[in-house]
Design a protein around this motif. Structure first.
Motif, PDB file in Angstrom:
ATOM      1  N   SER A  75      17.936  41.463  -8.940  1.00  0.00           N
ATOM      2  CA  SER A  75      16.632  41.532  -9.619  1.00  0.00           C
ATOM      3  C   SER A  75      16.825  41.497 -11.137  1.00  0.00           C
ATOM      4  CB  SER A  75      15.898  42.819  -9.224  1.00  0.00           C
ATOM      5  OG  SER A  75      15.592  42.825  -7.848  1.00  0.00           O
ATOM      6  N   LEU A  79      15.500  38.777 -13.942  1.00  0.00           N
ATOM      7  CA  LEU A  79      14.799  39.215 -15.148  1.00  0.00           C
ATOM      8  C   LEU A  79      15.567  38.795 -16.404  1.00  0.00           C
ATOM      9  CD1 LEU A  79      12.520  40.799 -16.517  1.00  0.00           C
ATOM     10  CD2 LEU A  79      13.866  42.885 -16.186  1.00  0.00           C
ATOM     11  N   SER A 132       8.739  43.949 -23.697  1.00  0.00           N
ATOM     12  CA  SER A 132       8.285  44.392 -22.376  1.00  0.00           C
ATOM     13  C   SER A 132       9.369  44.179 -21.322  1.00  0.00           C
ATOM     14  CB  SER A 132       7.014  43.626 -21.983  1.00  0.00           C
ATOM     15  OG  SER A 132       6.602  43.979 -20.683  1.00  0.00           O
ATOM     16  N   ALA A 133      10.028  43.029 -21.367  1.00  0.00           N
ATOM     17  CA  ALA A 133      11.090  42.717 -20.407  1.00  0.00           C
ATOM     18  C   ALA A 133      12.286  43.645 -20.601  1.00  0.00           C
ATOM     19  CB  ALA A 133      11.512  41.259 -20.552  1.00  0.00           C
ATOM     20  N   GLU A 136      11.585  47.002 -18.988  1.00  0.00           N
ATOM     21  CA  GLU A 136      11.743  46.916 -17.536  1.00  0.00           C
ATOM     22  C   GLU A 136      13.226  46.887 -17.161  1.00  0.00           C
ATOM     23  OE1 GLU A 136      10.341  44.076 -13.778  1.00  0.00           O
ATOM     24  OE2 GLU A 136       9.793  43.534 -15.831  1.00  0.00           O
ATOM     25  N   GLY A 139      14.967  50.283 -17.035  1.00  0.00           N
ATOM     26  CA  GLY A 139      14.677  51.034 -15.816  1.00  0.00           C
ATOM     27  C   GLY A 139      15.604  50.644 -14.677  1.00  0.00           C
ATOM     28  N   PHE A 140      15.888  49.346 -14.549  1.00  0.00           N
ATOM     29  CA  PHE A 140      16.810  48.869 -13.515  1.00  0.00           C
ATOM     30  C   PHE A 140      18.208  49.469 -13.714  1.00  0.00           C
ATOM     31  CE2 PHE A 140      14.076  44.927 -12.822  1.00  0.00           C
ATOM     32  CZ  PHE A 140      13.715  45.289 -11.528  1.00  0.00           C
TER      33      PHE A 140
END
Length: 205
Positions: A75, A79, A132-133, A136, A139-140
């Motif tokens: 994932s 991204l 924004s990316a 995210e 968090g991963f």
């Protein structure tokens, strides 16, 4: 000049994104190795029978967190590809902005003001999408860190269980050592990426 500093910062951020993507290969490779180790350990535990009874559920845990890490890493890779494109878009927008700024210093034309406003808006939107990316992505990586803390705990537990496995002790101890080593490598790669992300976020504020 401000526009030159902004362009240099955009290039630095692009390099940081490239570093993050490079570290992903390490994480995915070690996660796949952990999955393979779990399968090999299961075979050894079966051969060892009752003497390795406590080791069998450990192999299930190894399988679980390695599979989860592989899924998360894939994932992240998806991204990161988008992140790479976003970082490139910021570089190109900043290049265009810098070009217009230099031109406006040499030539006073009403159309240039309109173009500069458009370039500033494009740069702002590209930077927001990248920010924004990056949020995210952080968090991963934090999720992977949690899995690796579990992996280190399992490595300690598995050493205790391996010591009771008789003639299979050495084989299962090597599994424990591999788990600890792989977890350390993944944590290091994640730590480096979180550092890059922190610098990215700081640069974009």
């Amino acid at each position: 000049m401000d526009y030159l500093r902004a362009h240099a910062r955009a290039i630095d951020n692009f390099v940081r994104v490239a570093n993050i993507i490079a570290n992903l290969d390490i994480i995915l490779l070690e996660a796949k190795n952990l999955s393979l180790t779990a399968k090999n350990a299961r075979v050894v535990a079966l051969r060892a029978g009752d003497s390795a009874f406590g080791f069998k559920p450990i192999t299930n845990f190894i399988d679980e967190f390695s599979d989860q890490t592989i899924r998360i890493t894939k994932s992240i890779a998806e991204l990161s590809n988008k992140l790479f494109a976003m970082a490139l878009a910021v570089v190109r927008a900043s290049e265009f902005q810098a070009h217009l700024q230099r031109t406006s210093e040499l030539l006073d034309h009403p159309q240039l003001l309109h173009l500069r406003r458009g370039a500033n808006e494009e740069l702002l939107q590209s930077a927001r999408a990248l920010e924004s990316a990056v949020f995210e992505l952080a968090g991963f990586f934090e999720d992977i860190q949690k899995h690796m803390r579990s992996a280190e705990y399992i490595a300690v537990t598995s050493r205790v269980e391996a010591s009771n496995a008789g003639e299979f002790c050495d084989s299962l101890q090597s599994v424990s050592d591999f788990i600890a080593g792989a977890a350390k490598k993944i944590k290091q790669a994640v730590s480096e990426n979180l550092k890059e992300i922190s610098q990215l976020r700081g640069a974009m504020r």
